[in-house]
Design a protein around this motif. Structure first.
Motif, mmCIF file in Angstrom:
data_model
loop_
_atom_site.group_PDB
_atom_site.id
_atom_site.type_symbol
_atom_site.label_atom_id
_atom_site.label_comp_id
_atom_site.label_asym_id
_atom_site.label_seq_id
_atom_site.Cartn_x
_atom_site.Cartn_y
_atom_site.Cartn_z
ATOM 1 N N GLY A 109 59.583 56.869 20.365
ATOM 2 C CA GLY A 109 60.123 55.534 20.132
ATOM 3 C C GLY A 109 61.437 55.373 20.872
ATOM 4 O O GLY A 109 61.672 56.020 21.904
ATOM 5 N N ILE A 110 62.321 54.504 20.403
ATOM 6 C CA ILE A 110 63.599 54.244 21.073
ATOM 7 C C ILE A 110 64.446 55.513 21.121
ATOM 8 O O ILE A 110 64.681 56.161 20.103
ATOM 9 C CB ILE A 110 64.389 53.136 20.351
ATOM 10 N N ASP A 111 64.889 55.858 22.335
ATOM 11 C CA ASP A 111 65.712 57.050 22.531
ATOM 12 C C ASP A 111 67.167 56.630 22.705
ATOM 13 O O ASP A 111 67.578 56.157 23.764
ATOM 14 C CB ASP A 111 65.226 57.809 23.768
ATOM 15 N N LYS A 112 67.962 56.798 21.669
ATOM 16 C CA LYS A 112 69.377 56.406 21.711
ATOM 17 C C LYS A 112 70.183 57.271 22.678
ATOM 18 O O LYS A 112 71.239 56.858 23.153
ATOM 19 C CB LYS A 112 69.974 56.485 20.307
ATOM 20 N N ALA A 113 69.680 58.467 22.975
ATOM 21 C CA ALA A 113 70.396 59.369 23.882
ATOM 22 C C ALA A 113 70.456 58.812 25.306
ATOM 23 O O ALA A 113 71.300 59.225 26.107
ATOM 24 C CB ALA A 113 69.724 60.738 23.885
ATOM 25 N N ALA A 114 69.552 57.874 25.630
ATOM 26 C CA ALA A 114 69.516 57.313 26.987
ATOM 27 C C ALA A 114 70.414 56.091 27.137
ATOM 28 O O ALA A 114 70.513 55.525 28.229
ATOM 29 C CB ALA A 114 68.080 56.937 27.346
ATOM 30 N N LYS A 115 71.088 55.703 26.066
ATOM 31 C CA LYS A 115 71.892 54.481 26.073
ATOM 32 C C LYS A 115 72.953 54.486 27.167
ATOM 33 O O LYS A 115 73.194 53.468 27.813
ATOM 34 C CB LYS A 115 72.544 54.293 24.706
ATOM 35 N N ASN A 116 73.596 55.621 27.364
ATOM 36 C CA ASN A 116 74.671 55.702 28.360
ATOM 37 C C ASN A 116 74.268 56.475 29.620
ATOM 38 O O ASN A 116 75.111 56.972 30.355
ATOM 39 C CB ASN A 116 75.904 56.360 27.739
ATOM 40 N N LEU A 117 72.967 56.546 29.849
ATOM 41 C CA LEU A 117 72.453 57.263 31.023
ATOM 42 C C LEU A 117 72.971 56.636 32.317
ATOM 43 O O LEU A 117 73.026 55.417 32.449
ATOM 44 C CB LEU A 117 70.921 57.217 31.002
ATOM 45 N N SER A 118 73.376 57.478 33.271
ATOM 46 C CA SER A 118 73.876 56.979 34.554
ATOM 47 C C SER A 118 73.040 57.534 35.700
ATOM 48 O O SER A 118 72.169 58.371 35.507
ATOM 49 C CB SER A 118 75.338 57.394 34.745
ATOM 50 N N ASN A 119 73.347 57.037 36.901
ATOM 51 C CA ASN A 119 72.627 57.485 38.090
ATOM 52 C C ASN A 119 72.940 58.933 38.452
ATOM 53 O O ASN A 119 72.197 59.568 39.192
ATOM 54 C CB ASN A 119 72.978 56.588 39.281
ATOM 55 N N ILE A 120 74.041 59.463 37.949
ATOM 56 C CA ILE A 120 74.480 60.802 38.349
ATOM 57 C C ILE A 120 73.531 61.887 37.847
ATOM 58 O O ILE A 120 73.035 62.706 38.615
ATOM 59 C CB ILE A 120 75.908 61.075 37.844
ATOM 60 N N GLU A 121 73.264 61.880 36.529
ATOM 61 C CA GLU A 121 72.409 62.930 35.970
ATOM 62 C C GLU A 121 70.930 62.593 36.033
ATOM 63 O O GLU A 121 70.074 63.476 35.995
ATOM 64 C CB GLU A 121 72.806 63.234 34.519
ATOM 65 N N GLY A 122 70.593 61.292 36.136
ATOM 66 C CA GLY A 122 69.191 60.904 36.189
ATOM 67 C C GLY A 122 68.485 61.150 34.862
ATOM 68 O O GLY A 122 69.105 61.465 33.847
ATOM 69 N N TYR A 123 67.158 61.032 34.879
ATOM 70 C CA TYR A 123 66.391 61.154 33.638
ATOM 71 C C TYR A 123 66.230 62.600 33.177
ATOM 72 O O TYR A 123 65.774 62.836 32.061
ATOM 73 C CB TYR A 123 65.025 60.494 33.801
ATOM 74 N N SER A 124 66.647 63.542 33.994
ATOM 75 C CA SER A 124 66.550 64.943 33.581
ATOM 76 C C SER A 124 67.435 65.216 32.368
ATOM 77 O O SER A 124 67.255 66.209 31.666
ATOM 78 C CB SER A 124 66.954 65.866 34.736
ATOM 79 N N ALA A 125 68.399 64.323 32.106
ATOM 80 C CA ALA A 125 69.282 64.497 30.957
ATOM 81 C C ALA A 125 68.572 64.219 29.638
ATOM 82 O O ALA A 125 68.982 64.716 28.585
ATOM 83 C CB ALA A 125 70.494 63.576 31.087
ATOM 84 N N VAL A 126 67.489 63.436 29.694
ATOM 85 C CA VAL A 126 66.806 63.066 28.448
ATOM 86 C C VAL A 126 65.307 63.341 28.462
ATOM 87 O O VAL A 126 64.673 63.373 27.410
ATOM 88 C CB VAL A 126 67.022 61.565 28.129
#
Length: 224
Positions: free
Chosen positions: A134-151
């Motif tokens: 469902g909704i992933d709150k951890a991606a709220k502040n995702l930036s281009n630097i780390e990409g989706y590998s962070a979540v």
């Protein structure tokens, strides 16, 4: 002689009246054509113009809610962090679709008229590396630097969805998640007439998720 002159005068005046009537009729017809042309032009842009920022916000919430509910059964996480350009360009960004170029950011350079389609909202789904569904709150502040590998689990696809103003949902599944960022799938549009356009490396296609397409199409009609 007077009678002849009287007849000629009557004929001349009749011709003047008839000519005036014809001119008025032509002017009325031309005005009608102009009105129709204006109405047609307005109709062509009415879909985009009628979707206000507030409408887009509401549509985004509805879309995310729908995806969160339906993607849970697929063990997928959902986020609205589907696009970001950072400071790479101050112009408009777009994606390629099978129906033409779709604008995903509007900074007025070159503006909406330069694109075939316009994104109303977007979303991204992936397999969370923390087991979130469902909704992933951890991606709220995702930036281009780390990409989706962070979540995301980088061994599984990351799918971006674009909800367009033509009532269709477009998607692209990225399989090499390690290098996928918010700007992946998009490119900035040339607006100064000097630099060549950068073309996106991916082509978004109409989603084969019929339920999602049907849901969005009905949802968008409420705002048109």
């Amino acid at each position: 002689m007077k009678q002849v002159l009287r007849c000629l005068t009557i004929i001349f005046l009749s011709c003047l009246v008839l000519s005036a009537c014809n001119n008025e009729k032509e002017a009325t017809q031309q005005s009608g054509k102009n009105d129709k042309a204006t109405k047609s032009a307005n109709q062509e842009t009415s879909s985009e113009a009628s979707i206000s920022d507030q409408d887009k916000k509401e549509i985004k919430e509805e879309v995310l809610s729908w995806l969160a509910k339906h993607e849970k059964s697929n063990n997928k996480a959902v986020s609205n962090r589907y696009f970001g350009s950072g400071s790479m360009s101050d112009g408009d960004w777009y994606a390629g679709t099978e129906d033409g170029e779709i604008q995903v950011s509007d900074r007025g350079k070159p503006g909406p008229k330069a694109f075939d389609l316009h994104s109303v909202t977007g979303a991204v789904t992936y397999t969370s590396n923390e087991g979130v569904t469902g909704i992933d709150k951890a991606a709220k502040n995702l930036s281009n630097i780390e990409g989706y590998s962070a979540v995301a689990d980088i061994n599984k696809p990351v799918t971006k969805y674009l909800f367009a103003d033509n009532g269709k949902v477009y998607e692209y599944a990225f399989t090499d998640s390690k290098d996928i960022t918010l700007s992946s799938g998009f490119a900035p549009k040339d607006y100064n007439g000097k630099d060549p356009n950068l073309n996106p490396n991916q082509m978004f296609k109409v989603s084969d998720n019929k339920a999602l397409n049907d849901f969005y199409n009905k949802l968008l009609k409420k705002y048109e």
